[in-house]
Design a protein around this motif. Structure first.
Motif, PDB file in Angstrom:
ATOM      1  N   ASN A 264      11.438 -26.453 -54.957  1.00 33.83           N
ATOM      2  CA  ASN A 264      11.258 -25.150 -55.593  1.00 33.83           C
ATOM      3  C   ASN A 264      12.597 -24.441 -55.791  1.00 33.83           C
ATOM      4  N   GLU A 265      13.550 -24.742 -54.902  1.00 29.77           N
ATOM      5  CA  GLU A 265      14.896 -24.166 -55.001  1.00 29.77           C
ATOM      6  C   GLU A 265      15.826 -25.023 -55.869  1.00 29.77           C
ATOM      7  N   LYS A 266      15.257 -26.057 -56.513  1.00 28.70           N
ATOM      8  CA  LYS A 266      15.992 -26.939 -57.422  1.00 28.70           C
ATOM      9  C   LYS A 266      17.096 -27.729 -56.712  1.00 28.70           C
ATOM     10  N   ARG A 267      16.861 -28.079 -55.442  1.00 29.20           N
ATOM     11  CA  ARG A 267      17.821 -28.922 -54.731  1.00 29.20           C
ATOM     12  C   ARG A 267      17.689 -30.369 -55.211  1.00 29.20           C
ATOM     13  N   ASN A 268      18.754 -31.141 -55.071  1.00 27.94           N
ATOM     14  CA  ASN A 268      18.692 -32.536 -55.471  1.00 27.94           C
ATOM     15  C   ASN A 268      17.944 -33.362 -54.425  1.00 27.94           C
ATOM     16  N   VAL A 269      17.744 -34.643 -54.709  1.00 24.60           N
ATOM     17  CA  VAL A 269      16.929 -35.486 -53.840  1.00 24.60           C
ATOM     18  C   VAL A 269      17.529 -35.590 -52.437  1.00 24.60           C
ATOM     19  N   GLU A 270      18.823 -35.813 -52.350  1.00 18.24           N
ATOM     20  CA  GLU A 270      19.450 -35.982 -51.043  1.00 18.24           C
ATOM     21  C   GLU A 270      19.312 -34.727 -50.190  1.00 18.24           C
ATOM     22  N   GLU A 271      19.560 -33.569 -50.777  1.00 16.57           N
ATOM     23  CA  GLU A 271      19.406 -32.309 -50.037  1.00 16.57           C
ATOM     24  C   GLU A 271      17.952 -32.109 -49.622  1.00 16.57           C
ATOM     25  N   THR A 272      17.036 -32.441 -50.525  1.00 13.56           N
ATOM     26  CA  THR A 272      15.608 -32.268 -50.248  1.00 13.56           C
ATOM     27  C   THR A 272      15.166 -33.132 -49.075  1.00 13.56           C
ATOM     28  N   LEU A 273      15.607 -34.379 -49.036  1.00 20.57           N
ATOM     29  CA  LEU A 273      15.251 -35.261 -47.926  1.00 20.57           C
ATOM     30  C   LEU A 273      15.858 -34.769 -46.609  1.00 20.57           C
ATOM     31  N   ARG A 274      17.070 -34.281 -46.663  1.00 16.38           N
ATOM     32  CA  ARG A 274      17.702 -33.764 -45.443  1.00 16.38           C
ATOM     33  C   ARG A 274      16.902 -32.593 -44.864  1.00 16.38           C
ATOM     34  N   VAL A 275      16.480 -31.691 -45.733  1.00 16.35           N
ATOM     35  CA  VAL A 275      15.706 -30.532 -45.271  1.00 16.35           C
ATOM     36  C   VAL A 275      14.357 -30.975 -44.712  1.00 16.35           C
ATOM     37  N   ALA A 276      13.681 -31.890 -45.404  1.00 14.04           N
ATOM     38  CA  ALA A 276      12.359 -32.342 -44.965  1.00 14.04           C
ATOM     39  C   ALA A 276      12.427 -33.027 -43.610  1.00 14.04           C
ATOM     40  N   ILE A 277      13.392 -33.916 -43.434  1.00 12.28           N
ATOM     41  CA  ILE A 277      13.531 -34.630 -42.160  1.00 12.28           C
ATOM     42  C   ILE A 277      13.915 -33.669 -41.043  1.00 12.28           C
ATOM     43  N   SER A 278      14.782 -32.728 -41.330  1.00  9.47           N
ATOM     44  CA  SER A 278      15.226 -31.771 -40.311  1.00  9.47           C
ATOM     45  C   SER A 278      14.099 -30.830 -39.899  1.00  9.47           C
ATOM     46  N   ALA A 279      13.289 -30.402 -40.865  1.00 14.16           N
ATOM     47  CA  ALA A 279      12.145 -29.538 -40.541  1.00 14.16           C
ATOM     48  C   ALA A 279      11.167 -30.263 -39.635  1.00 14.16           C
ATOM     49  N   ALA A 280      10.890 -31.539 -39.948  1.00  8.89           N
ATOM     50  CA  ALA A 280       9.988 -32.328 -39.108  1.00  8.89           C
ATOM     51  C   ALA A 280      10.572 -32.511 -37.706  1.00  8.89           C
ATOM     52  N   SER A 281      11.869 -32.708 -37.608  1.00 11.56           N
ATOM     53  CA  SER A 281      12.513 -32.876 -36.305  1.00 11.56           C
ATOM     54  C   SER A 281      12.366 -31.619 -35.461  1.00 11.56           C
TER      55      SER A 281
END
Length: 310
Positions: A264-281
């Motif tokens: 939704n914030e128009k981040r690229n794929v790499e940034e998006t995966l980093r945020v998703a994995i970190s949130a789950a952690s």
């Protein structure tokens, strides 16, 4: 706008026990109650990350009242659809000695006749182009078998981005409506193709078969093996972080929250995966089903390794 939908919310009662023994009396160490249901968990995590969403929830009875009160206190924005039946309560048993996490989930009440029409009408009148619709979790009895398809189609009609995290036959069916992104875990992907998957190359191959059906993106969560992003042109692997596991409840929902907020914030794929994995952690290292402490989010983001496979 990010609009999450929880058709079958719950009160999650988490019970901590030392060395759970079947067929014997077990003494609890600690008990806590949290509001849950996958869509609510997504909205809770987005809020904890400093984002904003509108949580659409179907609730009823005393348990529904509890959920609405808790949601208001934590600052969640909600669209409430009332149902006569009492909202369900789930039990999460955490064995702190053996590190096991056991879920006992109620099916939930039957849906009133007017509920389906109301939720579809709300989605159709509320979403606009480039909004995000996040559909996750189970459905109430009495709603159409293809309720998720109907919601995706409403979103597609206005050009909204649709993210779906459901399992079983619901997942198999909703693919026909071509949501923008689905997030199965490895076991759900196996069930979808009635096969056993052991290698990342196999995950990619089966995900690409789904892309060929008209999906834009398939994100597969693989536990400690990480998170795979597959779209028409690229494949990325986000490697999992090693953290102290206190509860796995809501980890998948945190991945969805991270994906939704970042895209939704128009981040690229790499940034998006980093945020998703970190949130789950952050969620994994938090007791019970309360929202993870996101104080470590930015630290974790800087530690996630992303590998472009294709």
């Amino acid at each position: 706008m990010i609009l999450t939908v929880t058709l079958n919310p719950a009160i999650d009662r988490t019970i901590e026990i030392e060395n759970l023994e079947v067929d014997k009396v077990n003494r609890t160490l600690k008990v806590r109650k949290d509001i849950g249901g996958k869509g609510i968990n997504v909205s809770k995590t987005i809020l904890a990350m400093g984002g904003d969403s509108l949580a659409t929830i179907i609730v009823g009875g005393p348990n529904g009242d509890f959920i609405l009160k808790e949601a208001q206190q934590m600052g969640l924005k909600t669209k409430v659809i009332l149902n006569k039946g009492n909202t369900r309560e789930n039990i999460k048993i955490v064995d702190v000695v053996n590190k096991t996490y056991t879920d006992i989930n109620e099916p939930g009440p039957d849906a009133d006749e007017a509920v389906e029409e109301e939720i579809l009408s709300f989605i159709g009148s509320t979403l606009s182009e480039n909004d995000f619709l996040v559909l996750s979790g189970s459905s109430l009895k009495g709603l159409s078998d293809d309720i998720f398809n109907k919601m995706v189609e409403k979103a597609n009609q206005v050009g909204a981005y649709t993210m779906v995290d459901v399992e079983g036959e619901k997942l198999r069916t909703v693919i026909e409506s071509k949501p923008s992104l689905i997030k199965p875990n490895i076991h759900e992907l196996e069930a979808l193709f009635n096969t056993s998957i052991t290698r990342i190359e196999e995950v990619v191959s089966y995900a690409q078969k789904l892309i060929e059906k008209g999906l834009q993106t398939v994100v597969v969560s693989m536990g400690e093996k990480g998170l795979l992003w597959i779209d028409e042109n690229t494949v990325y692997l986000g490697e999992a972080l090693k953290v102290d596991v206190k509860s796995t409840v809501g980890a998948g929902d945190a991945i969805v929250a991270g994906l939704a907020k970042s895209l939704n914030e128009k981040r690229n794929v790499e940034e998006t995966l980093r945020v998703a994995i970190s949130a789950a952690s952050c969620v994994i290292e938090t007791e019970g089903s309360k929202t993870g402490n996101m104080a470590s989010l930015n630290t974790y983001i800087s530690k996630v390794d992303i590998v472009k496979l294709v």
